[in-house]
Design a protein around this motif. Structure first.
Motif, PDB file in Angstrom:
ATOM      1  N   THR A   1       0.849  -1.187   0.000  1.00  0.00           N
ATOM      2  CA  THR A   1       0.000   0.000   0.000  1.00  0.00           C
ATOM      3  C   THR A   1       0.891   1.245   0.000  1.00  0.00           C
ATOM      4  N   ARG A   2       0.295   2.395  -0.299  1.00  0.00           N
ATOM      5  CA  ARG A   2       1.082   3.634  -0.314  1.00  0.00           C
ATOM      6  C   ARG A   2       1.708   3.904   1.045  1.00  0.00           C
ATOM      7  N   GLU A   3       0.945   3.635   2.087  1.00  0.00           N
ATOM      8  CA  GLU A   3       1.429   3.890   3.440  1.00  0.00           C
ATOM      9  C   GLU A   3       2.623   3.014   3.773  1.00  0.00           C
TER      10      GLU A   3
ATOM     11  N   HIS B   1       0.052  -1.123  18.027  1.00  0.00           N
ATOM     12  CA  HIS B   1      -0.926  -1.979  18.687  1.00  0.00           C
ATOM     13  C   HIS B   1      -0.376  -2.607  19.967  1.00  0.00           C
ATOM     14  N   LEU B   2       0.941  -2.503  20.188  1.00  0.00           N
ATOM     15  CA  LEU B   2       1.499  -2.981  21.448  1.00  0.00           C
ATOM     16  C   LEU B   2       1.073  -2.110  22.628  1.00  0.00           C
ATOM     17  N   ASP B   3       0.556  -0.916  22.343  1.00  0.00           N
ATOM     18  CA  ASP B   3       0.077  -0.007  23.389  1.00  0.00           C
ATOM     19  C   ASP B   3      -1.435   0.169  23.322  1.00  0.00           C
ATOM     20  N   GLU B   4      -2.107  -0.805  22.742  1.00  0.00           N
ATOM     21  CA  GLU B   4      -3.553  -0.685  22.563  1.00  0.00           C
ATOM     22  C   GLU B   4      -4.255  -0.506  23.909  1.00  0.00           C
ATOM     23  N   ARG B   5      -5.127   0.488  23.967  1.00  0.00           N
ATOM     24  CA  ARG B   5      -5.928   0.813  25.154  1.00  0.00           C
ATOM     25  C   ARG B   5      -5.082   1.277  26.338  1.00  0.00           C
ATOM     26  N   CYS B   6      -3.872   1.790  26.074  1.00  0.00           N
ATOM     27  CA  CYS B   6      -3.091   2.370  27.162  1.00  0.00           C
ATOM     28  C   CYS B   6      -2.076   3.345  26.580  1.00  0.00           C
ATOM     29  N   ASP B   7      -1.516   4.176  27.444  1.00  0.00           N
ATOM     30  CA  ASP B   7      -0.510   5.146  27.026  1.00  0.00           C
ATOM     31  C   ASP B   7       0.872   4.514  27.101  1.00  0.00           C
TER      32      ASP B   7
ATOM     33  N   GLN C   1      11.031   9.176  14.316  1.00  0.00           N
ATOM     34  CA  GLN C   1      10.077   9.207  13.204  1.00  0.00           C
ATOM     35  C   GLN C   1       8.754   8.591  13.645  1.00  0.00           C
ATOM     36  N   ALA C   2       7.675   9.338  13.486  1.00  0.00           N
ATOM     37  CA  ALA C   2       6.332   8.823  13.735  1.00  0.00           C
ATOM     38  C   ALA C   2       5.642   8.631  12.391  1.00  0.00           C
ATOM     39  N   PHE C   3       5.049   7.462  12.185  1.00  0.00           N
ATOM     40  CA  PHE C   3       4.409   7.144  10.921  1.00  0.00           C
ATOM     41  C   PHE C   3       2.900   7.348  11.019  1.00  0.00           C
ATOM     42  N   PRO C   4       2.223   7.540   9.887  1.00  0.00           N
ATOM     43  CA  PRO C   4       0.774   7.790   9.904  1.00  0.00           C
ATOM     44  C   PRO C   4      -0.039   6.685  10.563  1.00  0.00           C
ATOM     45  N   ASP C   5       0.447   5.443  10.534  1.00  0.00           N
ATOM     46  CA  ASP C   5      -0.318   4.349  11.133  1.00  0.00           C
ATOM     47  C   ASP C   5      -0.112   4.248  12.642  1.00  0.00           C
ATOM     48  N   GLY C   6       0.683   5.151  13.221  1.00  0.00           N
ATOM     49  CA  GLY C   6       0.894   5.150  14.663  1.00  0.00           C
ATOM     50  C   GLY C   6       2.202   4.517  15.099  1.00  0.00           C
ATOM     51  N   ASP C   7       2.897   3.814  14.201  1.00  0.00           N
ATOM     52  CA  ASP C   7       4.181   3.222  14.559  1.00  0.00           C
ATOM     53  C   ASP C   7       5.229   4.320  14.759  1.00  0.00           C
ATOM     54  N   VAL C   8       6.195   4.041  15.635  1.00  0.00           N
ATOM     55  CA  VAL C   8       7.240   5.020  15.951  1.00  0.00           C
ATOM     56  C   VAL C   8       8.606   4.353  15.812  1.00  0.00           C
TER      57      VAL C   8
END
Length: 254
Positions: free
Chosen positions: A127-129, A201-207, A230-237
């Motif tokens: 995908t483009r992302e 998703h490793l931090d799903e429902r928490c900070d 670097q922070a990516f649009p899908d939330g990965d860092v």
């Protein structure tokens, strides 16, 4: 609703699989006195499928359900055979369904993965992302170096980098799998891993800074020894090692 056709295979497995086992066991109990009913085989298959389903229920996802769905598929085919429908009609209906679904999947995959390129691992389509993410990661990494993609190992092959851990991936949802994170931290230090791609998703429902689970030591290690670059649009860092910092357990850097 536009994504409903793509979700149908997953919804079918999530919803139909427990219903199939429940119905099959009810049928076995109801016809337990019928000498013509294959009670032993149907009950054994139903119980096997149900136990497999319960085994993955504590950490359920679509891939695991697909992996243990075979008893349910066999039961569905067996139940369809008992409907006494014309064999040719059933074969034609099943063939048309498989062809239509296969064609839809093929067309959809080609449409979604429309971005094509070439990296150290060879040619790829994404995908483009994902294409943009891989291009940025390729600019920072070197083929053959150790690089951790926490949460999903999808970048190792196209980037031609190596997983530094004894684990294939990190996860919050595998009870007992990640109880001891000390080997993870030791391996990241010993191999002087420069970059860690932390999957959101490793931090799903928490900070990130407040999560209290099996991965807490790794998060503390990242904040102590790395910095986000670097922070990516899908939330990965993407985290980069900071030279001179000490790891979270206080040991000097090697």
């Amino acid at each position: 609703m536009a994504t409903l056709p793509g979700l149908l295979p997953y919804l079918a497995v999530y919803i139909l699989l427990p219903l199939v086992y429940a119905f099959a066991l009810w049928k076995c109990w109801r016809l337990r006195s019928d000498l013509l009913f294959p009670w032993n085989q149907a009950t054994l298959l139903s119980l096997t499928g149900l136990l497999l389903l319960l085994d993955v229920a504590v950490s359920v996802n679509v891939l695991r359900l697909f992996a243990i769905a075979m008893p349910g598929i066999v039961l569905v085919v067996w139940a369809a055979g008992r409907l006494r429908l014309p064999a040719r009609a059933m074969f034609l209906a099943a063939s048309v369904a498989v062809i239509v679904f296969g064609a839809y999947q093929t067309i959809e995959k080609h449409a979604v993965n429309s971005s094509r390129g070439e990296l150290a691992g060879g040619q790829f389509a994404a995908t483009r992302e994902v294409y943009g993410k891989l291009q940025l990661l390729a600019q920072r990494t070197q083929p053959g170096e150790f690089f951790l993609q926490a949460g999903w190992p999808g970048g190792y092959l196209p980037l031609k980098v190596q997983n530094p851990l004894y684990l294939p991936t990190l996860s919050r949802w595998d009870p007992g799998f990640n109880k001891d994170m000390k080997p993870v931290i030791r391996q990241l230090d010993a191999r002087q891993v420069r970059y860690v791609l932390w999957t959101h998703h490793l931090d799903e429902r928490c900070d990130f800074t407040a999560c209290r689970d099996d991965l807490s030591p790794v998060r503390s290690y990242l904040t102590a020894s790395f910095r986000p670059v670097q922070a990516f649009p899908d939330g990965d860092v993407l985290w980069q090692r900071v030279e001179g910092r000490e790891p979270a357990d206080g040991r000097p850097m090697m």
